[in-house]
Design a protein around this motif. Sequence first.
Motif, PDB file in Angstrom:
ATOM      1  N   ASN A   1    -109.859  19.921  12.487  1.00  0.00           N
ATOM      2  CA  ASN A   1    -109.538  20.156  13.898  1.00  0.00           C
ATOM      3  C   ASN A   1    -108.892  18.906  14.478  1.00  0.00           C
ATOM      4  OD1 ASN A   1    -110.732  22.733  14.025  1.00  0.00           O
ATOM      5  ND2 ASN A   1    -112.747  21.831  14.314  1.00  0.00           N
ATOM      6  N   SER A   2    -108.112  19.076  15.527  1.00  0.00           N
ATOM      7  CA  SER A   2    -107.596  17.907  16.217  1.00  0.00           C
ATOM      8  C   SER A   2    -108.737  17.318  17.051  1.00  0.00           C
ATOM      9  CB  SER A   2    -106.384  18.254  17.073  1.00  0.00           C
ATOM     10  OG  SER A   2    -106.741  19.129  18.098  1.00  0.00           O
TER      11      SER A   2
ATOM     12  N   SER B   1    -109.956  14.215  20.118  1.00  0.00           N
ATOM     13  CA  SER B   1    -109.611  13.244  21.159  1.00  0.00           C
ATOM     14  C   SER B   1    -110.704  12.182  21.163  1.00  0.00           C
ATOM     15  CB  SER B   1    -109.503  13.911  22.522  1.00  0.00           C
ATOM     16  OG  SER B   1    -110.744  14.492  22.882  1.00  0.00           O
TER      17      SER B   1
ATOM     18  N   THR C   1    -114.333  13.980  20.353  1.00  0.00           N
ATOM     19  CA  THR C   1    -114.569  15.418  20.506  1.00  0.00           C
ATOM     20  C   THR C   1    -113.488  16.180  19.758  1.00  0.00           C
ATOM     21  OG1 THR C   1    -115.525  15.042  22.693  1.00  0.00           O
ATOM     22  CG2 THR C   1    -114.848  17.298  22.175  1.00  0.00           C
ATOM     23  N   ASP C   2    -113.913  17.186  18.979  1.00  0.00           N
ATOM     24  CA  ASP C   2    -112.925  18.017  18.290  1.00  0.00           C
ATOM     25  C   ASP C   2    -112.576  19.230  19.154  1.00  0.00           C
ATOM     26  OD1 ASP C   2    -114.865  20.034  17.930  1.00  0.00           O
ATOM     27  OD2 ASP C   2    -115.138  19.642  15.806  1.00  0.00           O
ATOM     28  N   ASN C   3    -111.566  19.992  18.724  1.00  0.00           N
ATOM     29  CA  ASN C   3    -111.159  21.161  19.513  1.00  0.00           C
ATOM     30  C   ASN C   3    -111.615  22.469  18.865  1.00  0.00           C
ATOM     31  OD1 ASN C   3    -109.393  21.352  17.352  1.00  0.00           O
ATOM     32  ND2 ASN C   3    -107.590  21.786  18.611  1.00  0.00           N
TER      33      ASN C   3
ATOM     34  N   THR D   1    -114.538  25.550  17.912  1.00  0.00           N
ATOM     35  CA  THR D   1    -115.319  26.458  18.740  1.00  0.00           C
ATOM     36  C   THR D   1    -116.744  26.486  18.221  1.00  0.00           C
ATOM     37  OG1 THR D   1    -113.367  27.792  19.139  1.00  0.00           O
ATOM     38  CG2 THR D   1    -115.479  28.818  19.617  1.00  0.00           C
TER      39      THR D   1
ATOM     40  N   PRO E   1    -116.472  23.140  20.940  1.00  0.00           N
ATOM     41  CA  PRO E   1    -116.079  21.741  20.750  1.00  0.00           C
ATOM     42  C   PRO E   1    -117.323  20.889  20.494  1.00  0.00           C
ATOM     43  CG  PRO E   1    -115.126  22.639  22.759  1.00  0.00           C
ATOM     44  CD  PRO E   1    -116.106  23.646  22.251  1.00  0.00           C
TER      45      PRO E   1
ATOM     46  N   THR F   1    -118.974  16.901  19.855  1.00  0.00           N
ATOM     47  CA  THR F   1    -118.743  15.498  20.177  1.00  0.00           C
ATOM     48  C   THR F   1    -119.725  14.630  19.403  1.00  0.00           C
ATOM     49  OG1 THR F   1    -118.025  16.115  22.402  1.00  0.00           O
ATOM     50  CG2 THR F   1    -118.641  13.814  22.063  1.00  0.00           C
TER      51      THR F   1
END
Length: 102
Positions: free
Chosen positions: A34-35, A37, A84-86, A88, A90, A92
């Motif tokens: 996953n991407s 942030s 945090t990933d994107n 389902t 998300p 952290t």
Amino acid sequence: NHPPVVRIHGPLAISARPGSTIQLQGEVSDPDRNSMSSIWWQYNDAGTYPGDITFSDATALTTTLRVPEDAKPGQTIHVILEVTDNGTPPLTRYQRVVVTVQ
């Protein structure tokens, strides 16, 4: 979804003098690809330095912070790398660095 993996290169406990600059470098990965942030932030409730610090780039994995000139020996500054990933849902994860003023 699986949580991202967060790792900080270098020690998690750092001693530094007031006015010195500390470089922090994080590494992140996600088992699901996953991407993600990331953000660095100061955990004021845990640290004993009463002021705020700033990062050269709070959203980059490599950043710097300057220990404030008014920091007193023995005070601590707790720094968190939050990722945090994107997926389902998300997810952290966190890693902490504690800077102790010399």
